[in-house]
Design an enzyme around this catalytic site. Structure first.
Site, PDB file in Angstrom:
ATOM      1  N   PHE A 189      -6.258  -3.007  -2.333  1.00 58.29           N
ATOM      2  CA  PHE A 189      -6.562  -2.989  -0.905  1.00 58.29           C
ATOM      3  C   PHE A 189      -6.890  -1.557  -0.505  1.00 58.29           C
ATOM      4  CE2 PHE A 189      -3.883  -6.570  -1.818  1.00 58.29           C
ATOM      5  CZ  PHE A 189      -4.446  -7.601  -1.086  1.00 58.29           C
ATOM      6  N   ALA A 223      -3.331   4.048   3.340  1.00 63.19           N
ATOM      7  CA  ALA A 223      -2.167   3.461   4.005  1.00 63.19           C
ATOM      8  C   ALA A 223      -1.458   4.476   4.892  1.00 63.19           C
ATOM      9  CB  ALA A 223      -1.200   2.892   2.973  1.00 63.19           C
ATOM     10  N   ILE A 237      -2.081  -1.081  -2.893  1.00 60.67           N
ATOM     11  CA  ILE A 237      -2.738  -0.535  -1.714  1.00 60.67           C
ATOM     12  C   ILE A 237      -2.924   0.963  -1.906  1.00 60.67           C
ATOM     13  CG2 ILE A 237      -1.922  -2.330  -0.151  1.00 60.67           C
ATOM     14  CD1 ILE A 237       0.112  -0.399   0.966  1.00 60.67           C
ATOM     15  N   CYS A 238      -4.058   1.453  -1.444  1.00 62.54           N
ATOM     16  CA  CYS A 238      -4.370   2.878  -1.565  1.00 62.54           C
ATOM     17  C   CYS A 238      -3.380   3.677  -0.722  1.00 62.54           C
ATOM     18  CB  CYS A 238      -5.794   3.128  -1.106  1.00 62.54           C
ATOM     19  SG  CYS A 238      -6.247   4.873  -1.143  1.00 62.54           S
ATOM     20  N   VAL A 239      -2.644   4.546  -1.355  1.00 69.60           N
ATOM     21  CA  VAL A 239      -1.604   5.309  -0.670  1.00 69.60           C
ATOM     22  C   VAL A 239      -2.194   6.194   0.417  1.00 69.60           C
ATOM     23  CG1 VAL A 239      -1.537   7.163  -2.407  1.00 69.60           C
ATOM     24  CG2 VAL A 239       0.457   6.731  -0.970  1.00 69.60           C
TER      25      VAL A 239
END
Length: 125
Positions: free
Chosen positions: A39, A82, A77-79
């Site tokens: 994501f 996010a 999910i892309c840190v």
């Protein structure tokens, strides 16, 4: 075939995430495998545990979690995306407050690159 799926649309407001979820279900029904779902950008909202749709609406966050648990698929999910959007996991939480569902993992673009190199197909929504 082995697939990696990249989702860039939010949980609500566009069709991207719902289309990705429906595509993932169809792949699994056709006996393909999904190594990773990544994501990115606004799609990090798919991991928001505080999302609360109306009772007559589709709960996409719940469906991603169910898909992951039933099929042992990583939800990454892309840190950076996010944190930029106020999505915080328990590790990055201040005062114990976080909103990333525990079934989703913070990861970097390196995990996306690895999935793209090791899978037969990568599909982006």
């Amino acid at each position: 075939m082995r697939y990696a799926i990249v989702v860039t649309g939010p949980a609500y407001g566009t069709q991207n995430a719902t289309s990705a979820w429906m595509f993932a279900k169809a792949l699994l029904e056709a006996k393909h495998s999904i190594d990773s779902i990544f994501f990115y950008q606004d799609a990090v909202s798919n991991a928001n545990s505080l999302t609360s749709p109306a009772s007559d609406e589709h709960d996409l966050v719940k469906e991603w979690v169910k898909l992951s648990k039933e099929n042992k698929i990583e939800l990454n999910i892309c840190v950076s995306a996010a944190l930029r959007r106020g999505m915080v996991d328990s590790e990055h939480a201040c005062e114990g407050m976080y909103n990333v569902h525990s079934s989703f993992n913070f990861s970097g673009l390196g995990s996306l690159a690895k999935a793209m190199l090791t899978c037969d197909r990568t599909v982006q929504f």
